[in-house]
Design an enzyme around this catalytic site. Structure first.
Site, mmCIF file in Angstrom:
data_model
loop_
_atom_site.group_PDB
_atom_site.id
_atom_site.type_symbol
_atom_site.label_atom_id
_atom_site.label_comp_id
_atom_site.label_asym_id
_atom_site.label_seq_id
_atom_site.Cartn_x
_atom_site.Cartn_y
_atom_site.Cartn_z
ATOM 1 N N SER A 276 40.114 32.348 35.648
ATOM 2 C CA SER A 276 39.736 33.413 34.649
ATOM 3 C C SER A 276 39.136 32.735 33.498
ATOM 4 O O SER A 276 38.146 31.747 33.579
ATOM 5 C CB SER A 276 40.903 34.178 34.473
ATOM 6 O OG SER A 276 40.335 35.295 33.618
ATOM 7 N N HIS B 248 42.291 38.595 41.912
ATOM 8 C CA HIS B 248 41.956 37.795 40.923
ATOM 9 C C HIS B 248 42.798 36.592 41.085
ATOM 10 O O HIS B 248 42.424 35.327 40.487
ATOM 11 C CB HIS B 248 42.151 38.453 39.544
ATOM 12 C CG HIS B 248 41.810 37.607 38.404
ATOM 13 N ND1 HIS B 248 40.615 37.631 37.793
ATOM 14 C CD2 HIS B 248 42.461 37.129 37.465
ATOM 15 C CE1 HIS B 248 40.512 36.652 37.032
ATOM 16 N NE2 HIS B 248 41.701 36.652 36.608
ATOM 17 N N ASP C 133 38.649 41.183 43.534
ATOM 18 C CA ASP C 133 38.570 41.078 42.105
ATOM 19 C C ASP C 133 37.421 41.556 41.283
ATOM 20 O O ASP C 133 36.335 41.494 41.927
ATOM 21 C CB ASP C 133 38.586 39.616 41.536
ATOM 22 C CG ASP C 133 38.998 39.462 39.944
ATOM 23 O OD1 ASP C 133 39.362 40.483 39.608
ATOM 24 O OD2 ASP C 133 38.380 38.571 39.499
#
Length: 616
Positions: free
Chosen positions: A183, A444, A382
């Site tokens: 991320s 994710h 994701d």
């Protein structure tokens, strides 16, 4: 009695001498590695193999009380060379304990504050270092008004952290160094990598850090490519119906976003573009309750509004309570006066870090790729940092005398199918020091879904060679090719192996001690037997000499004496013979003694001493 002054002076001098010998670091209050040792972690399963851990705070900005928290796990095995992986989560402002306890660390948290083993832990062949970064994140802390605002400041503080960490633990400084995360760590990691490469240019070869690779999962690296991918991904997945009013509304918002990015290219944040994601979540909302909206981290799932994924993954409900336990806080060597309770994400860190004028990390990748290999991986389900944006990033990026995965003009590196233990796991694609891995059916947080597959990816990237370790390798194939064995099962970790080797050495030492003791006893027995044998031999020799003497004497006499004695004796032993005393009286004693001395020694007082001087 000694004078009081004399005693006081001697005592004071002794105290000064002790202080002079005391380490300066102790007087200054500096910590040592022992102060960070994790002696006992609550909740460990009884059958858990021992893992050496260190944890605690390292000060990076004394003027603002800025401290970064770390948690270090030693590797289970050393495969051909030492490696360290530094793991960072995103946010900005989200704790790397997510990675430690829900993704790549050796333990997972369950109900009742219990820990279970993660069979895909990344510390199998690498030391793992989790850092709550930047200051104010997770267990890290800083003065309230001193949160950092930019990526360069973050990288500078992280270099300070590493300098101090390696000063405490110099045994890891020469490791192959990898950075991994997900991320928003897609911004942190390249900035830290650039700072390390810049530092290395100013240091001697012995002082450089061996930056060996970067791994970024579902990374926020290129905001422009990711911002353009929200709508594309949603249309491909069927979250938004093509040609619908919702699609047209989002396309209008996308044009506004694109215009903003063209005016201010290369920035990290674009509020106009983030509104597209929020609108997608709003348009796909259905009713209320815990299934109201799409989980933006895994579109196969739903969550309550307005969280829309913030309550995920399910392990999160166990991680927070576990880390807030007083005994865990104590075990991790946390400053109790500074501890305000662990939070997964700190909104204050996030709010202060949003520097819209910062340059996105995508601009750093071409130069980094000249020196360091990079692996980008994506979970296919994701939304927030989706694989479409990552693939657009790669296609638009020029590096190492080429653009995208083009290997020759018009020819791109193939997407090679990856199977893991008989199942299609995704694909690999690579060219010119950059690798891309897509994980099918993953979110994710890829390692949360597929810990063993993610570790297989790590091991391949690090070129792990487990030939010297043993154990059962996993069946991992790319385009049907087995490749090197990269994952192992059933092998003992370093601590277990060390304990068994130590036990074996102790047993061997005991055996050698017993053997030496036996040898000593044997020597004593041999000596005693020799002495006893010598004593018996001496006694028999004396008896034989005396018997021979009597025979010699008798040979020189008339038969009337000796013949009469010989005829009458019933045994050759003089003491046992029955003879006539008058016959013995007639033996000429002086003459026979003289002849006997000339031929035999019958052992006077000096004989043994003389014999002793001639033995060799």
């Amino acid at each position: 009695m000694a004078p009081r002054f004399s005693w006081s002076f001697a005592t004071s001098w002794h105290a000064l001498a002790i202080l002079a010998l005391w380490p300066v670091s102790t007087l200054a209050g500096d910590k040592s590695a022992a102060d960070y040792y994790v002696r006992e972690l609550p909740g460990l399963p009884k059958d858990s193999p021992p893992i050496k851990m260190h944890a605690g705070h390292i000060e990076v900005t004394p003027e603002t009380n800025g401290n970064l928290f770390f948690w270090h796990f030693q590797n289970n095995h050393i495969a051909n060379r030492q490696r360290t992986v530094v793991w960072l989560n995103g946010g900005p402002g989200c704790s790397s304990e997510d990675g430690a306890l829900m993704e790549v660390g050796p333990y997972r948290v369950t109900k009742d504050n219990a820990l279970t083993l993660n069979n895909g832990t990344w510390n199998e062949f690498a030391n793992l270092l989790f850092v709550d970064n930047p200051v104010g994140t997770g267990f890290s802390y800083v003065d309230t008004n001193s949160y950092i605002h930019g990526l360069n400041a973050m990288a500078t503080q992280f270099i300070t952290f590493l300098e101090k960490f390696f000063a405490l633990f110099p045994e890891y400084e020469s490791d192959d160094l990898y950075f991994a995360g997900e991320s928003y760590a897609g911004q942190h990691i390249p900035y830290i990598a650039k700072a390390i490469l810049d530092r290395n240019k100013l240091k001697s070869r012995a002082e450089t850090w061996k930056l060996s690779g970067l791994l970024i999962g579902n990374g926020w690296i290129s905001p422009q490519d990711q911002s353009s991918a929200y709508l594309k991904f949603s249309l491909e997945k069927g979250l938004i119906e093509k040609g619908s009013d919702n699609a047209q509304q989002l396309q209008h918002m996308q044009r506004i976003c694109d215009k903003e990015m063209s005016i201010n290219p290369g920035h990290v944040d674009y509020p106009e573009c983030e509104s597209i994601l929020n609108k997608i979540l709003e348009l796909t909302r259905e009713g209320s309750g815990d299934q109201a909206c799409i989980n933006m981290y895994d579109v196969r799932l739903r969550d309550s509004a307005p969280s829309c994924g913030m309550n995920w993954p399910p392990d999160l409900k166990y991680v927070g309570p576990y880390l807030r336990q007083p005994q865990v806080i104590s075990a991790l060597n946390l400053d109790k006066q500074r501890n305000t309770g662990w939070q997964e994400c700190n909104s204050m860190v996030n709010a202060n870090f949003r520097n819209q004028n910062a340059t996105a990390s995508i601009s750093l990748l071409p130069d980094i790729l000249k020196e360091v290999p990079i692996l980008l991986f994506s979970g296919a389900e994701d939304l927030i940092c989706n694989h479409v944006g990552t693939e657009e990033l790669i296609s638009n990026l020029a590096w190492n005398e080429g653009k995208g995965f083009e290997v020759t003009p018009g020819n791109w590196a193939p997407r090679r199918q990856w199977t893991f233990e008989g199942e299609v796991a995704g694909f690999w694609q690579e060219a010119r020091n950059l690798t891309y891995v897509l994980f099918h059916n993953a979110s994710h947080m890829v390692p949360f879904d597929y810990p063993r597959r993610s570790r297989d990816m790590l091991d391949r990237f690090m070129k792990v060679d487990i030939s010297s370790i043993g154990g059962q390798p996993s069946d991992s194939r790319i385009d049907g090719e087995k490749g090197p064995d990269t994952s192992v099962g059933g092998a003992k970790n370093n601590t277990q192996q060390h304990e068994e080797e130590t036990k074996q050495k102790l047993n061997e030492a005991k055996w050698h001690a017993y053997q030496r003791s036996g040898e000593v006893v044997l020597v004593i027995v041999i000596i005693a037997a020799s002495v006893w044998g010598y004593f018996v031999w001496r006694q028999r020799r004396k008896g034989a000499a005396y018997s021979a003497l009597q025979n010699d004497e008798a040979a020189g006499q008339s038969r009337t004496g000796l013949a009469a004695f010989h005829d009458r004796q019933s045994d050759r032993d003089l003491e046992a013979a029955a003879f006539d005393e008058t016959t013995v009286d007639n033996i000429p004693l002086q003459e026979s003694i003289g002849r006997g001395e000339s031929k035999y020694s019958i052992g006077d007082d000096s004989d043994e001493e003389e014999e002793g001087t001639t033995k060799t």
